[in-house]
Scaffold this motif. Structure first.
Motif, PDB file in Angstrom:
ATOM      1  N   ALA A   1      13.222  -4.738 -25.853  1.00 18.40           N
ATOM      2  CA  ALA A   1      14.048  -3.604 -25.423  1.00 18.40           C
ATOM      3  C   ALA A   1      13.510  -3.016 -24.125  1.00 18.40           C
ATOM      4  CB  ALA A   1      14.111  -2.545 -26.515  1.00 18.40           C
ATOM      5  N   ASP A   2      12.192  -2.958 -23.969  1.00 16.20           N
ATOM      6  CA  ASP A   2      11.595  -2.492 -22.709  1.00 16.20           C
ATOM      7  C   ASP A   2      11.983  -3.408 -21.550  1.00 16.20           C
ATOM      8  OD1 ASP A   2      10.393  -0.336 -23.979  1.00 16.20           O
ATOM      9  OD2 ASP A   2       8.386  -1.268 -24.032  1.00 16.20           O
ATOM     10  N   GLU A   3      12.039  -4.725 -21.811  1.00 20.00           N
ATOM     11  CA  GLU A   3      12.455  -5.671 -20.776  1.00 20.00           C
ATOM     12  C   GLU A   3      13.915  -5.445 -20.394  1.00 20.00           C
ATOM     13  OE1 GLU A   3      11.496  -9.562 -22.261  1.00 20.00           O
ATOM     14  OE2 GLU A   3       9.334  -9.151 -22.211  1.00 20.00           O
ATOM     15  N   ILE A   4      14.745  -5.151 -21.374  1.00 21.16           N
ATOM     16  CA  ILE A   4      16.147  -4.842 -21.089  1.00 21.16           C
ATOM     17  C   ILE A   4      16.235  -3.592 -20.231  1.00 21.16           C
ATOM     18  CG2 ILE A   4      18.282  -3.972 -22.154  1.00 21.16           C
ATOM     19  CD1 ILE A   4      17.756  -6.009 -24.441  1.00 21.16           C
ATOM     20  N   ASP A   5      15.482  -2.546 -20.594  1.00 30.47           N
ATOM     21  CA  ASP A   5      15.473  -1.324 -19.783  1.00 30.47           C
ATOM     22  C   ASP A   5      14.994  -1.611 -18.364  1.00 30.47           C
ATOM     23  OD1 ASP A   5      16.564   0.566 -21.438  1.00 30.47           O
ATOM     24  OD2 ASP A   5      14.655   1.309 -22.190  1.00 30.47           O
ATOM     25  N   GLY A   6      13.986  -2.472 -18.225  1.00 30.77           N
ATOM     26  CA  GLY A   6      13.459  -2.811 -16.906  1.00 30.77           C
ATOM     27  C   GLY A   6      14.448  -3.576 -16.046  1.00 30.77           C
ATOM     28  N   ALA A   7      15.385  -4.267 -16.671  1.00 31.41           N
ATOM     29  CA  ALA A   7      16.377  -5.052 -15.939  1.00 31.41           C
ATOM     30  C   ALA A   7      17.540  -4.209 -15.433  1.00 31.41           C
ATOM     31  CB  ALA A   7      16.908  -6.176 -16.833  1.00 31.41           C
ATOM     32  N   ARG A   8      17.655  -2.993 -15.904  1.00 32.07           N
ATOM     33  CA  ARG A   8      18.774  -2.140 -15.505  1.00 32.07           C
ATOM     34  C   ARG A   8      18.618  -1.700 -14.055  1.00 32.07           C
ATOM     35  NH1 ARG A   8      23.315  -1.574 -17.488  1.00 32.07           N
ATOM     36  NH2 ARG A   8      23.342   0.546 -16.837  1.00 32.07           N
ATOM     37  N   ALA A   9      19.524  -2.132 -13.213  1.00 34.80           N
ATOM     38  CA  ALA A   9      19.477  -1.782 -11.798  1.00 34.80           C
ATOM     39  C   ALA A   9      19.727  -0.297 -11.565  1.00 34.80           C
ATOM     40  CB  ALA A   9      20.495  -2.608 -11.024  1.00 34.80           C
ATOM     41  N   SER A  10      20.460   0.330 -12.456  1.00 31.50           N
ATOM     42  CA  SER A  10      20.834   1.725 -12.262  1.00 31.50           C
ATOM     43  C   SER A  10      19.678   2.687 -12.544  1.00 31.50           C
ATOM     44  CB  SER A  10      22.006   2.085 -13.173  1.00 31.50           C
ATOM     45  OG  SER A  10      21.584   2.043 -14.530  1.00 31.50           O
TER      46      SER A  10
END
Length: 178
Positions: free
Chosen positions: A44-53
């Motif tokens: 989930a942290d990796e998903i958050d890190g991928a968010r460009a916004s």
């Protein structure tokens, strides 16, 4: 307010949502262990890190689906869901999603896919492109399945944000004109 502070919001129909830190993993997945929970949090942290916004991903969870509802229940009972709209203009849209849901056989499954609006003669509403779907069974733990689906989710976030591209990639009918 710190970004990692938990804010619990109620969606329509009282579906709880918030950051992954707010997800009650121990309640939703009572058969998983602490090591699994740590791996889910890393993904989930990796998903958050991928968010460009720069915004944290909003997760929705469904406490009413913690236990398998049986085969007689219509639909797919989701336990946990994350969706990101990549394009939404007029009646056309593109999104990437990750969900943990029950299969008809009573197994948890973790799925991530890119979906686009349907332009078929018979409107299916959406087409799911290049889905990754892993059942939690045998040697595949919840954490294994979640990590695989999270990787696909991140690839979707990094990919094209043009629904026309994804329809062509999947060999689907182009958008109707007019």
């Amino acid at each position: 307010m710190h970004l990692n502070q938990q804010i619990l919001m109620l969606r329509p129909m009282n579906t709880p949502s918030g950051t992954f830190d707010a997800v009650p993993l121990e309640v939703l997945f009572p058969d998983a262990d602490l090591a699994d929970f740590a791996r889910l949090r890393r993904s989930a942290d990796e998903i958050d890190g991928a968010r460009a916004s720069g915004k944290l991903q909003v997760w929705e969870w469904f406490p009413q689906h913690i236990t398998f509802p049986g085969r007689t229940k219509a639909g797919t009972p989701e336990v946990l869901l994350a969706e990101v709209s990549l394009y939404d203009e007029g009646s056309d849209w593109l999104e990437v999603s990750l969900d943990v849901e029950w299969t008809a056989e009573g197994l948890l499954s973790v799925c991530s896919t890119i979906s686009v609006a349907c332009w078929c003669e018979v409107d299916h509403n959406a087409h799911y492109i290049d889905p990754v779907d892993r059942a939690v069974a045998g040697e595949t733990s919840l954490a294994d399945a979640f990590e695989t689906a999270a990787s696909r989710f991140i690839q979707g976030l990094a990919g094209s944000r043009d629904p026309v591209f994804w329809r062509a990639h999947a060999g689907l009918p182009p958008r109707k004109q007019g």
